[in-house]
Design a protein around this motif. Structure first.
Motif: not given
Length: 80
Positions: A9, A13, A66-67, A70-71, A73, A75, A77
């Protein structure tokens, strides 16, 4: 497993380099080991043992979720 996800992350990200990712991870880990003391103070003086355990477990579960999200792909972000 969470350590690898957190490192990815920070690298992919957020855009940290390896040194900054390592520093951020070790900061996280030191807070992780100090938080039981904070939880004990809250439990003994304010909420009680079981309510504190439930609340802190929910905070940890939401943070891990959440972590992990967030990682992924898919999604979509933004990558810095």
């Amino acid at each position: 497993m969470l350590q690898a996800i957190l490192f990815l992350f920070f690298n992919e990200k957020i855009g940290y380099d390896a040194d900054d990712s390592t520093a951020a991870y070790h900061s996280y880990e030191s807070l992780l080991f100090m938080f039981p003391v904070v939880g004990a103070i809250i439990a003994d003086s304010w909420l009680g043992r079981y309510t504190t355990m439930v609340c802190m477990s929910l905070v940890a579960a939401v943070g891990s979720f959440i972590i992990a999200i967030g990682v992924i792909d898919a999604v979509g972000l933004p990558i810095k």
